[in-house]
Scaffold this active site. Structure first.
Site, PDB file in Angstrom:
ATOM      1  N   TYR A   1     -41.196 -59.231 -15.011  1.00  0.00           N
ATOM      2  CA  TYR A   1     -40.951 -58.292 -13.908  1.00  0.00           C
ATOM      3  C   TYR A   1     -39.752 -58.163 -13.229  1.00  0.00           C
ATOM      4  CZ  TYR A   1     -42.404 -56.739  -9.393  1.00  0.00           C
ATOM      5  OH  TYR A   1     -42.249 -56.020  -7.947  1.00  0.00           O
TER       6      TYR A   1
ATOM      7  N   GLU B   1     -40.210 -50.507  -9.062  1.00  0.00           N
ATOM      8  CA  GLU B   1     -40.992 -51.738  -9.646  1.00  0.00           C
ATOM      9  C   GLU B   1     -40.794 -51.387 -11.330  1.00  0.00           C
ATOM     10  OE1 GLU B   1     -44.475 -54.145  -7.920  1.00  0.00           O
ATOM     11  OE2 GLU B   1     -44.874 -52.057  -8.564  1.00  0.00           O
TER      12      GLU B   1
END
Lengths: 290, 387
Positions: free
Chosen positions: B109, B197
């Site tokens: 991530y 993101e």
């Protein structure tokens, strides 16, 4: 007495010749605020309403008039620059009313003023009023009354609502500060609370928060350990849906964080009087003052 | 402002952030053409909607060949995709992203966002890729690595290295990850993003690091200096009434209740919703008419609120500061003349010139209830609903 805006304040208005700036300057003067100068680049030498001298730069205005505080009515693309100009000129109080300044600009401003001896209020705020002394901002003066309750709020008209309730019950205010509805602001709840702590004439503080961020939670922790005066709080947005920006750039519940319920719980646990209803702010203050 | 994954990846590509080869398709035919241009036989077909959780909802499928791409495109275009972020009504899929297949070794991530507590941007990385970061933050916060960006110099290479080594990357993976992070930071800053993101950020079997998914939001306040980004807005993804309201510069958010509200100021608007709820009603919307509530804003506000068929009563709550109550009253009286307000109306005007406003309202031949305080207003509007 009051904090931030006091008998010693000599105010200058950045953007004094614009439509917002000129309208509110007149309102401030009508409220007996000590407005000593205005700044609009390129309009130096003019007199605003035949009495307030206008300068090209803040530095010049300070030199000529000993102004020590500024209120900014400059459009968003130029507002960050205006704040930094005021800080560079050594002003101890800078109040930025402008709504819609890009967050990236404010991150830079925050860094720029971090080593300067100044209080930045806002942006995206109604300003500061010390009833009976003066107002630097856009709030209606007549709803206020001089007294001993401090008000700190992330909102505009909701602050007027709270003040209206106080004044309606005969409870006056020492200073009311709109700290602003943006994600990056200069003075936060804790900074304002520290000033109210030192002010003997402030006997209680109303703290009006809203969804988004964790400023209320941080304030609660600080109050618990450091603040002895009663604090009465209301958090707007109990019915706000997650993930949506409720008008203010900073009013958003993200990733389940920043909900009103969570904030209210933490404030209550810190011994703060939390109003469930926005209609109860006045009566809660009355009870807390005893 | 939100944009689609394919748009986010186009922006990233411009800043040399590695992303898979892929093309957007609005029709089945375009999907087939897109699949033929890919470097791999395997293709991933991804529904493009502004909501997360697409994979679980059946909006991301793997095709072994062009024929399967065609089948999937036929199924997915026009379908209603329901995810945990779309609400029960779901969203219609109007476009697909057709991407190359990737040999995934690790899913990580990477995100960048404004950290309000420090007033700085922060880059966050985690080994827990493909999982919602909020979940990781709540359950295992130690698994999120953070590097704050100094606004004077921007993200530095050593910070990216700290994140890369912290993720357990090795050899050429580290250099690739560092390049990726620095490029992402540049794209973020150059476009006034409020969120970026990359979930998952993948490491391939060949040691490459690339963005398998990408989500970017822009700071609405900065759009004035990015006219090109403004064009990426997709009105299909927004609530039609909210789009309509934005044309009138009204700040409106639709909710599920039946009490329409018109208020000046965001904080007071939220509080008005709250007190309606506390009084036993249900707010139908958030509507901030702002600092210049005049005839036009009031009329447009009525139009938007009344377009919602759930609305059974309207509460107007104005605390006059700069905006004078008599002006608002004038606005209400004129607006009601020109549009059919066919539900009960409760009005509370407080502050500047409230007395004059009360007289004007009383002398008009309008049918409405006047309230004095905030509490009184909420109770009255709930009461008219019950009658």
């Amino acid at each position: 007495m009051s904090i931030l805006l006091t008998e010693d304040t000599r105010a200058l208005v950045q953007g004094i010749t614009g439509s917002e700036g000129s309208f509110h300057t007149r309102q401030m003067i009508e409220y007996n605020t000590n407005v000593v100068a205005g700044v609009t680049p390129g309009k130096g030498g003019l007199k605003f309403d035949d009495k307030i001298p206008v300068f090209n730069t803040v530095a010049e205005a300070v030199q000529a008039t000993h102004a020590n505080a500024s209120v900014i009515f400059v459009p968003p693309p130029f507002a960050a620059d205006a704040i930094m100009e005021a800080a560079d000129a050594g002003l101890g109080l800078i109040i930025c009313i402008t709504e819609g300044i890009p967050a990236m600009d404010m991150v830079k401003v925050y860094e720029y003023i971090s080593d300067k001896d100044t209080h930045l209020i806002g942006p995206n705020c109604p300003g500061v009023i010390s009833p009976g002394i003066g107002k630097m901002g856009i709030m209606p003066g007549f709803i206020h009354k001089q007294g001993h309750v401090g008000v700190i709020s992330r909102s505009g008209t909701l602050t007027y609502e709270a003040v209206g309730q106080l004044t309606g019950r005969g409870i006056g205010q020492s200073t009311c500060i709109g700290i602003g509805g943006d994600p990056v602001i200069g003075t936060r709840f804790i900074d304002a609370l520290k000033l109210f702590k030192e002010d003997e004439d402030t006997h209680a503080v109303v703290m009006i928060g809203e969804i988004g961020g964790t400023a209320e939670e941080e304030a609660a922790a600080w109050i618990k350990d450091n603040f002895d005066k009663p604090v009465i709080s209301f958090i707007a947005g109990q019915t706000a849906p997650p993930g949506r920006r409720m008008g203010h750039a900073g009013a958003i519940i993200s990733g389940g964080k920043g909900t009103a319920a969570e904030k209210m719980k933490i404030l209550e646990a810190a011994g703060i009087h939390v109003c469930k209803s926005p209609a109860d702010i006045g009566i809660m203050v009355e009870k807390a003052l005893g | 402002m939100k944009i689609h994954e394919y748009q986010a990846k186009e922006i990233l590509r411009k800043y040399n952030v590695p992303v898979p080869v892929g093309y957007v398709a609005f029709t089945v035919e375009e999907a087939v053409q897109a699949a033929k241009k890919l470097p791999t036989e395997i293709a991933v077909v991804k529904a493009q909607i502004h909501a997360g959780g697409r994979g679980k909802g059946g909006g991301v499928k793997i095709a072994k060949n062009v024929q399967q791409v065609e089948q999937l495109a036929r199924q997915m275009l026009g379908m209603t995709l329901v995810t945990h972020q779309t609400g029960a009504e779901g969203k219609t899929v109007h476009k697909l992203l057709i991407e190359q297949g990737i040999d995934i070794e690790r899913e990580l991530y990477l995100g960048m966002v404004l950290d309000r507590a420090s007033s700085r941007f922060v880059m966050m990385a985690s080994t827990e890729g493909g999982v919602e970061i909020e979940k990781v933050a709540a359950e295992t916060p130690e698994k999120i690595l953070k590097e704050w960006v100094d606004p004077r110099v921007g993200l530095q290479a050593f910070q990216a290295r700290k994140l890369a080594f912290g993720l357990g990357l090795e050899g050429k993976q580290v250099a690739n990850a560092v390049k990726f992070m620095l490029a992402l930071h540049e794209a973020f800053m150059a476009n006034d993003c409020s969120l970026a993101e990359i979930n998952p950020l993948v490491v391939t079997k060949q040691g490459e690091v690339l963005a398998l998914d990408a989500k970017i939001n822009f700071d609405d306040s900065a759009l004035y200096r990015h006219p090109n980004l403004r064009e990426l807005r997709d009105l299909d993804e927004e609530q039609p009434l909210e789009v309509e309201a934005s044309k009138y510069n009204l700040n409106y958010i639709k909710l599920d209740g039946n009490v329409g509200c018109m208020v000046n100021g965001a904080g007071l608007a939220m509080s008005t919703m709250d007190i309606i709820k506390l009084s036993g009603g249900d707010p139908a919307n958030f509507l901030d008419v702002g600092g210049s509530a005049n005839v036009d804003t009031v009329r447009n506000g009525f139009k938007i609120i009344l377009s919602d068929p759930n609305v059974k009563a309207i509460l107007i709550n104005i605390f006059g500061g700069i905006v004078r109550c008599d002006r608002v009253a004038q606005g209400v009286i004129e607006a009601v003349k020109s549009i059919d307000v066919n539900v009960p109306l409760v009005i509370r005007l407080e502050g500047t010139n409230a007395k004059e406003a009360a007289v004007m309202l009383r002398e008009s031949d309008m049918d409405f209830t006047v309230a004095s305080t905030l509490k009184d207003a909420a109770e009255k509007v709930v009461k008219v609903l019950k009658n």
